[in-house]
Design an enzyme around this catalytic site. Structure first.
Site, PDB file in Angstrom:
ATOM      1  CB  CYS A  65      31.962  38.569  43.806  1.00 19.25           C
ATOM      2  SG  CYS A  65      32.219  39.824  42.511  1.00 19.25           S
ATOM      3  CG  HIS A 115      33.477  41.702  39.161  1.00 17.80           C
ATOM      4  ND1 HIS A 115      34.085  40.491  39.388  1.00 17.80           N
ATOM      5  CD2 HIS A 115      34.269  42.364  38.280  1.00 17.80           C
ATOM      6  CE1 HIS A 115      35.205  40.422  38.682  1.00 17.80           C
ATOM      7  NE2 HIS A 115      35.346  41.549  38.008  1.00 17.80           N
ATOM      8  CB  CYS A 174      35.442  36.127  40.441  1.00 16.10           C
ATOM      9  SG  CYS A 174      35.431  37.818  41.088  1.00 16.10           S
ATOM     10  CG  ASN A 183      30.511  43.391  34.965  1.00 18.33           C
ATOM     11  OD1 ASN A 183      30.958  44.396  34.419  1.00 18.33           O
ATOM     12  ND2 ASN A 183      31.283  42.414  35.402  1.00 18.33           N
ATOM     13  CG  ASP A 207      34.488  41.259  34.219  1.00 16.71           C
ATOM     14  OD1 ASP A 207      34.388  42.470  34.439  1.00 16.71           O
ATOM     15  OD2 ASP A 207      33.840  40.411  34.826  1.00 16.71           O
ATOM     16  CD  GLU A 223      28.983  38.481  41.419  1.00 16.63           C
ATOM     17  OE1 GLU A 223      29.549  39.433  40.829  1.00 16.63           O
ATOM     18  OE2 GLU A 223      29.063  37.299  41.027  1.00 16.63           O
TER      19      GLU A 223
END
Lengths: 145, 145
Positions: free
Chosen positions: B82, B52, B79, B41, B142, B54
């Site tokens: 991603c 993020h 999330c 991140n 975030d 990923e």
């Protein structure tokens, strides 16, 4: 600004992308009717598979704190990546220029409570159809096929 | 490499992020058991709400042509942003270090045919729990809350 006016700005962004040798998809982010960020697909330009128009646009908005309640406008119905961004960041409305060239993730967004509008815009349809016809490999890479 | 070994590398990435003053989430991308990209991140470091772990990891992989069939490992359950990337780019497997601190979009990924494994790893749980406790505002930004 009306939905059509917002789309016209996203279309301008798509044309910028095309003029740069990129994939012609543009997007704008809207708060209370005003555009607060704009962007376009930069996969080719940045050599970055994640830089879809909507992602580029959200990124250009920067750390605005919260995206909750905003509207995202794209010349093409968002794919799962961009739809996922819209869901995660709690956007409430997505306006797409068209979905004839790519059906996208409309049902997924709607299932998550996002209002999705498809303007079925002729200019967007024609530009994307022509691009896909002339650049099918690049297009298929862009949507992960 | 085993799932636990892959997670250990993602955990190293998370620690790099933490040492940079960022959010401690790390990820690796795997093809046939080998790590082909890694990332963490970088929201704070890049001032970019989309970065993020990923997304950063997939971006670091570059234009590899197709992501189809690859495995994405993250220290935290992905999330919707991603997860949307994993779905769009046709990954087949997602390994999460934990989902206690954030439930993520597991069901969405599974509904799209992705195999999701939750390693429920104590080190991942403890690091993230501590970070959220000490930086709750940053964390909520975030994940778009």
């Amino acid at each position: 600004m009306t939905d059509s006016e917002l789309l016209a700005t996203a279309f301008e962004e798509a044309k910028v992308g095309l003029s740069e040798g990129g994939i012609p998809i543009g997007a704008v982010l809207v708060r209370d009717g005003d555009i607060i960020a704009r962007g376009h697909n930069r996969r080719v330009q940045n050599n970055d598979p994640l830089e879809h128009a909507e992602i580029n646009c959200l990124r250009n908005a920067g750390r605005i704190g919260s995206f909750r309640g905003l509207t995202l406008v794209s010349t093409l119905m968002p794919c799962y990546l961009c739809a996922g961004a819209a869901v995660q960041f709690r956007l409430t409305r997505v306006i797409a220029g068209e979905s004839q060239n790519f059906a996208g993730a409309r049902k997924f967004m709607e299932s998550q409570g996002i209002e999705v509008v498809d303007l079925d815009n002729r200019e967007c349809i024609d530009m994307m159809a022509r691009f896909i016809r002339e650049n099918s490999e690049l297009w298929h890479e862009d949507i992960g096929l």
